[in-house]
Design a protein around this motif. Structure first.
Motif, mmCIF file in Angstrom:
data_model
loop_
_atom_site.group_PDB
_atom_site.id
_atom_site.type_symbol
_atom_site.label_atom_id
_atom_site.label_comp_id
_atom_site.label_asym_id
_atom_site.label_seq_id
_atom_site.Cartn_x
_atom_site.Cartn_y
_atom_site.Cartn_z
ATOM 1 N N TYR A 22 12.046 10.313 -15.454
ATOM 2 C CA TYR A 22 11.980 10.427 -13.917
ATOM 3 C C TYR A 22 11.877 11.758 -13.491
ATOM 4 C CZ TYR A 22 17.057 11.580 -14.746
ATOM 5 O OH TYR A 22 18.283 12.100 -15.136
ATOM 6 N N ARG A 23 11.376 12.066 -12.436
ATOM 7 C CA ARG A 23 11.147 13.352 -11.859
ATOM 8 C C ARG A 23 11.815 13.509 -10.514
ATOM 9 N NH1 ARG A 23 4.692 13.267 -13.551
ATOM 10 N NH2 ARG A 23 5.151 14.207 -15.753
ATOM 11 N N TYR A 24 12.313 14.733 -10.312
ATOM 12 C CA TYR A 24 12.880 15.171 -9.143
ATOM 13 C C TYR A 24 11.865 15.872 -8.285
ATOM 14 C CZ TYR A 24 17.592 14.529 -11.127
ATOM 15 O OH TYR A 24 19.029 13.913 -11.681
ATOM 16 N N PHE A 25 11.686 15.515 -6.864
ATOM 17 C CA PHE A 25 10.778 15.920 -5.997
ATOM 18 C C PHE A 25 11.328 17.324 -5.618
ATOM 19 C CE2 PHE A 25 9.753 11.448 -4.804
ATOM 20 C CZ PHE A 25 8.361 11.663 -4.718
ATOM 21 N N GLY A 26 10.249 18.283 -5.583
ATOM 22 C CA GLY A 26 10.587 19.479 -4.987
ATOM 23 C C GLY A 26 10.564 19.403 -3.356
ATOM 24 N N ASP A 27 10.631 20.553 -2.933
ATOM 25 C CA ASP A 27 10.615 20.975 -1.528
ATOM 26 C C ASP A 27 8.944 21.345 -1.116
ATOM 27 O OD1 ASP A 27 12.815 20.097 -0.263
ATOM 28 O OD2 ASP A 27 13.935 21.761 -0.955
ATOM 29 N N PRO A 28 8.344 20.943 -0.183
ATOM 30 C CA PRO A 28 8.998 20.043 0.765
ATOM 31 C C PRO A 28 8.721 18.546 0.343
ATOM 32 C CG PRO A 28 6.577 20.663 1.274
ATOM 33 C CD PRO A 28 7.165 21.492 0.158
ATOM 34 N N LEU A 29 9.510 17.658 0.879
ATOM 35 C CA LEU A 29 9.594 16.383 0.500
ATOM 36 C C LEU A 29 8.108 15.632 1.100
ATOM 37 C CD1 LEU A 29 13.116 15.226 0.997
ATOM 38 C CD2 LEU A 29 11.965 15.422 -1.418
ATOM 39 N N PRO A 30 7.547 14.452 0.254
ATOM 40 C CA PRO A 30 6.484 13.680 1.039
ATOM 41 C C PRO A 30 7.064 13.150 2.055
ATOM 42 C CG PRO A 30 6.887 13.367 -1.486
ATOM 43 C CD PRO A 30 8.009 14.194 -0.948
ATOM 44 N N GLU A 31 6.234 13.176 3.309
ATOM 45 C CA GLU A 31 6.584 12.776 4.310
ATOM 46 C C GLU A 31 7.339 11.362 4.420
ATOM 47 O OE1 GLU A 31 7.426 12.740 8.543
ATOM 48 O OE2 GLU A 31 6.848 14.344 6.985
ATOM 49 N N ALA B 233 0.859 -1.177 -0.310
ATOM 50 C CA ALA B 233 -0.049 -0.071 0.018
ATOM 51 C C ALA B 233 0.887 1.344 -0.098
ATOM 52 C CB ALA B 233 -0.980 -0.108 1.319
ATOM 53 N N GLU B 234 2.025 1.343 0.847
ATOM 54 C CA GLU B 234 2.874 2.319 0.953
ATOM 55 C C GLU B 234 3.458 2.548 -0.650
ATOM 56 O OE1 GLU B 234 4.093 2.379 5.595
ATOM 57 O OE2 GLU B 234 5.075 0.996 4.163
ATOM 58 N N CYS B 235 4.001 1.539 -1.202
ATOM 59 C CA CYS B 235 4.479 1.635 -2.486
ATOM 60 C C CYS B 235 3.464 2.151 -3.469
ATOM 61 C CB CYS B 235 4.970 0.004 -2.888
ATOM 62 S SG CYS B 235 6.310 -0.715 -2.168
ATOM 63 N N ARG B 236 2.341 1.889 -3.527
ATOM 64 C CA ARG B 236 1.209 2.244 -4.635
ATOM 65 C C ARG B 236 0.997 3.936 -4.088
ATOM 66 N NH1 ARG B 236 -0.996 -3.069 -3.466
ATOM 67 N NH2 ARG B 236 -2.328 -2.004 -1.670
ATOM 68 N N LYS B 237 1.061 4.167 -2.756
ATOM 69 C CA LYS B 237 0.913 5.485 -2.797
ATOM 70 C C LYS B 237 2.083 6.515 -3.034
ATOM 71 C CE LYS B 237 0.557 8.451 1.400
ATOM 72 N NZ LYS B 237 0.455 8.626 2.980
ATOM 73 N N LEU C 104 8.938 -0.245 -6.307
ATOM 74 C CA LEU C 104 7.433 0.214 -5.953
ATOM 75 C C LEU C 104 6.730 -0.737 -6.676
ATOM 76 C CD1 LEU C 104 7.637 4.097 -6.063
ATOM 77 C CD2 LEU C 104 7.914 2.737 -4.063
ATOM 78 N N ASP C 105 7.007 -1.452 -7.558
ATOM 79 C CA ASP C 105 6.308 -2.529 -8.196
ATOM 80 C C ASP C 105 6.842 -3.854 -8.084
ATOM 81 O OD1 ASP C 105 4.188 -0.782 -9.768
ATOM 82 O OD2 ASP C 105 5.811 0.163 -10.720
ATOM 83 N N ALA D 68 1.904 6.601 -6.910
ATOM 84 C CA ALA D 68 0.631 7.320 -7.682
ATOM 85 C C ALA D 68 1.103 8.748 -7.435
ATOM 86 C CB ALA D 68 -0.377 7.156 -6.709
ATOM 87 N N LEU D 69 2.146 9.213 -6.772
ATOM 88 C CA LEU D 69 2.789 10.639 -6.955
ATOM 89 C C LEU D 69 2.953 10.989 -8.077
ATOM 90 C CD1 LEU D 69 4.558 10.931 -3.165
ATOM 91 C CD2 LEU D 69 2.078 11.852 -3.818
ATOM 92 N N TYR D 70 3.526 10.233 -8.942
ATOM 93 C CA TYR D 70 4.289 10.459 -10.214
ATOM 94 C C TYR D 70 3.454 11.566 -11.048
ATOM 95 C CZ TYR D 70 7.529 10.268 -13.969
ATOM 96 O OH TYR D 70 8.394 10.633 -14.742
ATOM 97 N N ASP D 71 2.039 11.140 -11.067
ATOM 98 C CA ASP D 71 1.102 12.094 -11.809
ATOM 99 C C ASP D 71 0.515 13.366 -11.002
ATOM 100 O OD1 ASP D 71 0.923 10.265 -13.838
ATOM 101 O OD2 ASP D 71 -0.628 8.925 -12.696
ATOM 102 N N ASP D 72 0.899 13.715 -9.788
ATOM 103 C CA ASP D 72 0.760 15.025 -9.335
ATOM 104 C C ASP D 72 2.005 15.696 -9.358
ATOM 105 O OD1 ASP D 72 0.126 16.886 -7.480
ATOM 106 O OD2 ASP D 72 0.262 15.781 -5.658
ATOM 107 N N THR D 73 2.044 16.538 -10.550
ATOM 108 C CA THR D 73 3.353 17.214 -11.202
ATOM 109 C C THR D 73 3.574 18.408 -10.382
ATOM 110 O OG1 THR D 73 1.798 18.501 -12.457
ATOM 111 C CG2 THR D 73 2.654 16.396 -13.497
ATOM 112 N N GLU D 74 2.873 18.854 -9.179
ATOM 113 C CA GLU D 74 3.155 19.870 -8.491
ATOM 114 C C GLU D 74 4.116 19.597 -7.434
ATOM 115 O OE1 GLU D 74 -0.340 21.891 -7.103
ATOM 116 O OE2 GLU D 74 -1.087 22.625 -9.125
#
Length: 248
Positions: free
Chosen positions: A78-87, A47-51, A169-170, A54-60
């Protein structure tokens, strides 16, 4: 263990951090020293992997997106996370650091190099920022059928932490086929050595960022290492990359 490191470990909360701390870190360190990489026990639930995936499509949530084919890095994105990082990303990064730190310091000692990494991740990231590396380097990667990643190193400036972690994650063999993690080591005065490994869902793979010490006739030598991903044959392969130095 250094008391400061013990305190840092206790202050990282959350179930995922507890799973990281529960690993057999003596055995993991031995394996990293021998092969340049080591697979952890499961640190994320499905479940944590799927969560996270799924962030990949949240481009913000991301500061940039890289098309690998466009830059001739392979194929995929691939995408680099911005700040703040997901918890959960922040939690995992903080949980791994105190366990990787003794390995990093040991390697520096063997190679006669400086060991600039302080006891806390926060202090080290502040040092990266002082060196002009101010952007987060945590990565979410997505591969489809036919995609692959060329051999490379994740170096973004002079400030470098010598180990990093990739989390599957898969589910290999179910969600995708192919897509093995690749590690190629240039041995001193010898042919290169390759390692290929499937990455189980929810498990982390600790591996060397740039090089690692290996014994030679002259003592310890730095063995350069690059990593990549073999061609995905079918399905979708997504991973989380945890890098312990920030980017310029």
């Amino acid at each position: 263990m250094n008391p400061t490191i013990q305190q840092a470990d206790r202050t990282v909360g959350g179930a995922a951090a507890c799973r990281v701390a529960a690993g057999d870190w003596r055995a993991l360190a031995d394996e990293v020293n021998e092969y340049g990489c080591a697979l952890t026990q499961r640190i994320l639930t499905p479940a944590e992997c799927r969560k996270l995936a799924a962030l990949y499509d949240d481009t913000e949530r991301f500061r940039s997106t890289v098309d690998m084919a466009r830059h001739r890095f392979g194929s995929g994105q691939y995408r680099y996370f911005g700040d703040p990082l997901p918890e959960l990303v922040r939690e995992l990064r903080a949980a791994f650091y105190p366990h990787l730190l003794p390995i990093a310091r040991d390697w520096a000692d063997k190679l006669g190099r400086p060991a600039p990494w302080p006891d806390s991740l926060e202090e080290w990231i502040a040092m990266c920022h002082d060196a002009g590396q101010t952007r987060t380097s945590q990565i979410l990667l997505r591969y489809g059928a036919g995609d692959w990643n060329a051999l490379h190193r994740d170096l973004f400036g002079e400030a470098v932490f010598p180990l990093q972690v990739v989390v599957g994650l898969d589910a290999a063999g179910t969600d995708y086929t192919g897509g093995e993690f690749l590690l190629v080591e240039q041995r001193p005065r010898a042919q290169s050595r390759g390692t290929a490994m499937m990455l189980p869902q929810g498990h982390g793979l600790v591996f060397t960022t740039r090089d690692r010490p290996v014994r030679s006739q002259r003592g310890w030598s730095a063995s350069p290492v690059r990593h990549g991903v073999s061609t995905v044959r079918s399905g979708s392969r997504r991973t989380l990359g945890l890098v312990f130095h920030d980017a310029t």
